[in-house]
Design a protein around this motif. Structure first.
Motif, mmCIF file in Angstrom:
data_model
loop_
_atom_site.group_PDB
_atom_site.id
_atom_site.type_symbol
_atom_site.label_atom_id
_atom_site.label_comp_id
_atom_site.label_asym_id
_atom_site.label_seq_id
_atom_site.Cartn_x
_atom_site.Cartn_y
_atom_site.Cartn_z
ATOM 1 N N HIS A 23 -14.180 -25.251 6.732
ATOM 2 C CA HIS A 23 -13.776 -26.224 6.044
ATOM 3 C C HIS A 23 -12.101 -27.291 6.428
ATOM 4 O O HIS A 23 -11.546 -26.693 7.497
ATOM 5 C CB HIS A 23 -13.181 -24.638 4.998
ATOM 6 N N GLU A 24 -12.113 -28.337 5.548
ATOM 7 C CA GLU A 24 -11.100 -28.945 5.366
ATOM 8 C C GLU A 24 -10.476 -29.584 4.229
ATOM 9 O O GLU A 24 -11.268 -29.829 2.975
ATOM 10 C CB GLU A 24 -10.696 -30.143 6.577
ATOM 11 N N THR A 25 -9.468 -29.747 3.796
ATOM 12 C CA THR A 25 -8.610 -30.033 2.727
ATOM 13 C C THR A 25 -7.277 -30.690 2.865
ATOM 14 O O THR A 25 -6.639 -31.321 3.707
ATOM 15 C CB THR A 25 -8.227 -29.125 1.890
ATOM 16 N N GLU A 26 -6.599 -31.386 1.820
ATOM 17 C CA GLU A 26 -5.756 -31.858 1.813
ATOM 18 C C GLU A 26 -4.872 -31.539 2.739
ATOM 19 O O GLU A 26 -3.788 -32.272 3.335
ATOM 20 C CB GLU A 26 -5.493 -32.538 1.094
ATOM 21 N N HIS A 27 -4.539 -30.702 2.778
ATOM 22 C CA HIS A 27 -3.302 -29.091 3.605
ATOM 23 C C HIS A 27 -3.580 -28.409 4.306
ATOM 24 O O HIS A 27 -2.656 -27.523 5.453
ATOM 25 C CB HIS A 27 -2.291 -28.429 2.206
ATOM 26 N N HIS A 41 -15.420 -14.774 11.715
ATOM 27 C CA HIS A 41 -13.595 -15.231 12.490
ATOM 28 C C HIS A 41 -13.079 -16.446 12.349
ATOM 29 O O HIS A 41 -13.532 -17.292 13.012
ATOM 30 C CB HIS A 41 -13.843 -14.532 13.733
ATOM 31 N N VAL A 42 -12.505 -16.489 10.821
ATOM 32 C CA VAL A 42 -12.293 -17.959 11.008
ATOM 33 C C VAL A 42 -10.375 -18.283 10.885
ATOM 34 O O VAL A 42 -10.626 -16.641 10.057
ATOM 35 C CB VAL A 42 -12.701 -18.463 9.979
ATOM 36 N N LEU A 43 -9.931 -18.849 11.568
ATOM 37 C CA LEU A 43 -9.032 -19.420 10.945
ATOM 38 C C LEU A 43 -8.779 -20.047 9.828
ATOM 39 O O LEU A 43 -9.307 -21.469 10.148
ATOM 40 C CB LEU A 43 -8.435 -20.258 12.256
ATOM 41 N N VAL A 44 -7.488 -20.045 9.016
ATOM 42 C CA VAL A 44 -6.981 -22.109 8.444
ATOM 43 C C VAL A 44 -5.413 -21.699 8.787
ATOM 44 O O VAL A 44 -4.702 -20.734 9.426
ATOM 45 C CB VAL A 44 -6.838 -20.790 6.936
ATOM 46 N N ILE A 45 -5.358 -23.067 8.829
ATOM 47 C CA ILE A 45 -3.779 -23.379 9.459
ATOM 48 C C ILE A 45 -3.683 -24.919 8.381
ATOM 49 O O ILE A 45 -4.395 -25.355 8.140
ATOM 50 C CB ILE A 45 -4.322 -23.955 10.724
ATOM 51 N N PRO A 46 -2.249 -24.495 8.140
ATOM 52 C CA PRO A 46 -1.631 -25.651 7.177
ATOM 53 C C PRO A 46 -1.694 -27.072 7.632
ATOM 54 O O PRO A 46 -1.498 -27.460 8.660
ATOM 55 C CB PRO A 46 -0.638 -24.491 6.914
ATOM 56 N N TRP A 69 -2.948 -21.434 0.342
ATOM 57 C CA TRP A 69 -3.513 -20.525 -0.844
ATOM 58 C C TRP A 69 -5.078 -20.760 -1.458
ATOM 59 O O TRP A 69 -5.853 -19.977 -0.770
ATOM 60 C CB TRP A 69 -2.678 -19.717 -0.462
ATOM 61 N N ARG A 70 -5.097 -22.167 -1.317
ATOM 62 C CA ARG A 70 -6.285 -22.121 -2.459
ATOM 63 C C ARG A 70 -7.201 -22.936 -1.066
ATOM 64 O O ARG A 70 -8.842 -22.046 -1.662
ATOM 65 C CB ARG A 70 -6.169 -23.870 -3.633
ATOM 66 N N ALA A 71 -6.903 -23.326 0.073
ATOM 67 C CA ALA A 71 -8.127 -23.216 0.509
ATOM 68 C C ALA A 71 -8.483 -21.495 1.558
ATOM 69 O O ALA A 71 -9.405 -22.004 2.061
ATOM 70 C CB ALA A 71 -7.598 -24.386 2.140
ATOM 71 N N VAL A 72 -8.037 -21.184 1.452
ATOM 72 C CA VAL A 72 -8.293 -19.974 2.212
ATOM 73 C C VAL A 72 -9.498 -19.449 1.428
ATOM 74 O O VAL A 72 -10.236 -18.959 1.591
ATOM 75 C CB VAL A 72 -6.852 -18.299 2.527
#
Ligand code: 5GP
Length: 123
Positions: A23-27, A41-46, A69-72
């Motif tokens: 997934h990808e967003t602006e942030h 197992h996925v990592l979400v990074i700013p 946090w919305r992207a999480v």
């Protein structure tokens, strides 16, 4: 601790190293962990340069924090794990054994994940 722009997640953000994007967003950018410890197992990074949880929540702007946090949440729904459940985890610093010095949240799911914290392995 100052931010090291050569860390592996900074290089993924710059497109220098490939990742399996979830997934990808602006942030935020979400991608599958290279050594998964759960079926999902996925990592979400700013997208900004933050060393750790503490650094992110201290220095990031409100829009970045909300967007991250919305992207999480969006990532978990995109993975389809919101129905059966998932675990969020963020390691900060030495005692948590943070390996990569760019703030990230782990999303683990896809099976019964067992107890929340396991004792450390003997070294
Ligand atoms: P930490 O211990 O810092 O919370 O977690 C770092 C995570 O990054 C580990 O789960 C590790 O498997 C993952 N990781 C390290 N290098 C790479 C990489 O090059 N690509 C991906 N996709 N994950 C990585």
């Amino acid at each position: 601790m100052s931010y090291d722009p050569t860390n592996i997640f900074a290089r993924i953000l710059r497109g220098e190293i490939p990742c399996s994007k979830a997934h990808e967003t602006e942030h935020a950018l979400a991608f599958h962990d290279i050594a998964p410890q759960a079926p999902v197992h996925v990592l979400v990074i700013p997208k900004g340069s933050y060393v750790s949880s503490d650094d992110f929540h201290d220095r990031a702007g409100d829009a970045e924090i909300a967007g991250f946090w919305r992207a999480v949440g969006e990532t978990a729904r995109a993975l389809g794990v919101d129905r059966n459940g998932y675990r969020l985890l963020a390691n900060h610093g030495r005692d948590a054994r943070q390996e990569v010095p760019h703030f990230h949240v782990h999303i683990c799911a896809g099976a019964d994940l067992g107890r929340m914290i396991r004792p450390p392995e003997k070294s």
